[in-house]
Design an enzyme around this catalytic site. Sequence first.
Site, mmCIF file in Angstrom:
data_model
loop_
_atom_site.group_PDB
_atom_site.id
_atom_site.type_symbol
_atom_site.label_atom_id
_atom_site.label_comp_id
_atom_site.label_asym_id
_atom_site.label_seq_id
_atom_site.Cartn_x
_atom_site.Cartn_y
_atom_site.Cartn_z
ATOM 1 N N LYS A 196 44.760 40.684 40.947
ATOM 2 C CA LYS A 196 45.814 41.689 40.861
ATOM 3 C C LYS A 196 46.866 41.346 39.810
ATOM 4 O O LYS A 196 47.473 42.234 39.223
ATOM 5 C CB LYS A 196 46.499 41.839 42.225
ATOM 6 C CG LYS A 196 45.640 42.526 43.268
ATOM 7 C CD LYS A 196 45.447 43.981 42.921
ATOM 8 C CE LYS A 196 44.611 44.681 43.999
ATOM 9 N NZ LYS A 196 44.231 46.033 43.567
ATOM 10 N N ARG A 197 47.096 40.072 39.583
ATOM 11 C CA ARG A 197 48.165 39.704 38.639
ATOM 12 C C ARG A 197 47.831 40.138 37.210
ATOM 13 O O ARG A 197 48.706 40.187 36.355
ATOM 14 C CB ARG A 197 48.421 38.191 38.670
ATOM 15 C CG ARG A 197 47.302 37.348 38.086
ATOM 16 C CD ARG A 197 47.668 35.876 38.017
ATOM 17 N NE ARG A 197 46.563 35.088 37.534
ATOM 18 C CZ ARG A 197 45.577 34.619 38.296
ATOM 19 N NH1 ARG A 197 45.588 34.886 39.582
ATOM 20 N NH2 ARG A 197 44.602 33.902 37.777
#
Length: 415
Positions: A196-197
């Site tokens: 997700k980052r």
Amino acid sequence: MAPSPTGFLHIGGVRTFLFNWLYARGRGGESLLRIENTDTSREVAESVEQIQRSLAWLGIDWDGPVRFQLDAMERCRELAEQLVAESKAYEDEGAIRFRMPDEGVTGWDDAVLGHVEFPNEQLEDLVLVRSDGRPTYNFASPVEDMDDAITHVIRGADHISNTPKQLLILRALGHEPPVYAHVPDVLGDDGKKLSKRHGATSVDEFRAAGYVPEALLNFLALLGWAPDGETTLMARDELVERFSLDRVGASPATLDYAKLDWMNGVYLRALSTDDYADRLITWLSEQGYDWPGERVRAAAPLVHEKIARLSEFPAFAGFLFGDVEPDPELLDGSILQAAERTLAATEPWRADAIEAGLKELCDELGQKPRQVFQPIRVAVTGSKISPGLYESLELLGRDESLARIRRAAQVASPA
């Protein structure tokens, strides 16, 4: 494909399925969609629907109905009992385990990695069927490969350790194993596993971010594969024609979002005006915008050459669909008052007449267009960056444009 507990189809899994699909379609073969649901806790009906929706949106189809590994539960039990009868497997606390060899090596010629070997002493006796009757993935998958007459298995590098187990099982069942090709991982631009980052990681997220399927398909095909080291833009038919396993690299692939943005922009600019407007209207509707379709269609030509993703449209052209709040620090009251007088007298209210009037204003004020146009642009659009000023004013309309300029002049910071 294993259904994700979150219901989102990870982009790395899509890339791997795409490689299978390209390889099959380029050789007159079949591509099957099988859902690996041997772990029932992960079998989520919504996830299965999302997998199909995501693949279909990208233009990836499959042959025959979607299949589920647990559908083969009875078949797996029968084969496991056959292996027990042949002393190739044994019962262990209600489960059935495969008897792995203790000596030698198990190897294969991988279509991507070359020759790979595992010492058999490292392979533990594998559970084929659990005590509750459910087959494990490492049994159900090769059984399905055998029954489906699969010729090639293209899968992620995380499956390498499963391959010697599946090879031994297939050989014990008297079946010649398929060709295995283990494709590289997909990493973020920091060299770490995609998460997700890094931004969008599922097809739904890329769709919501305003990417079009043709661009995303082209981009995913190049994650770990290159036809010649130079060509980047390829339509689906060309990808099918040119894809080959011998051009798939063994090193991890990097998901370069900047490159994807560039590629998406190229595909967007290549669309016809009508198709482009249709895509915008569809995307806005999917994201919950209730902006009038005809106004979106009229605005489409203003942004066609300027945005790389459909999701940039609201920030770029949102001023056409609602009020704006210009920054007083960017306004100039005297210029805006003069602009209001000039524009109020402009006839007809068309971009060419507006352009002529504003250029005359620049001469009248003795200032460069950049100095005059910025406060007008900010007053009307709320931003220093917008579509063409003349076209924006025309589309917004005389009354609304003049009203915004008038209001902005009143809140402009003192010189």
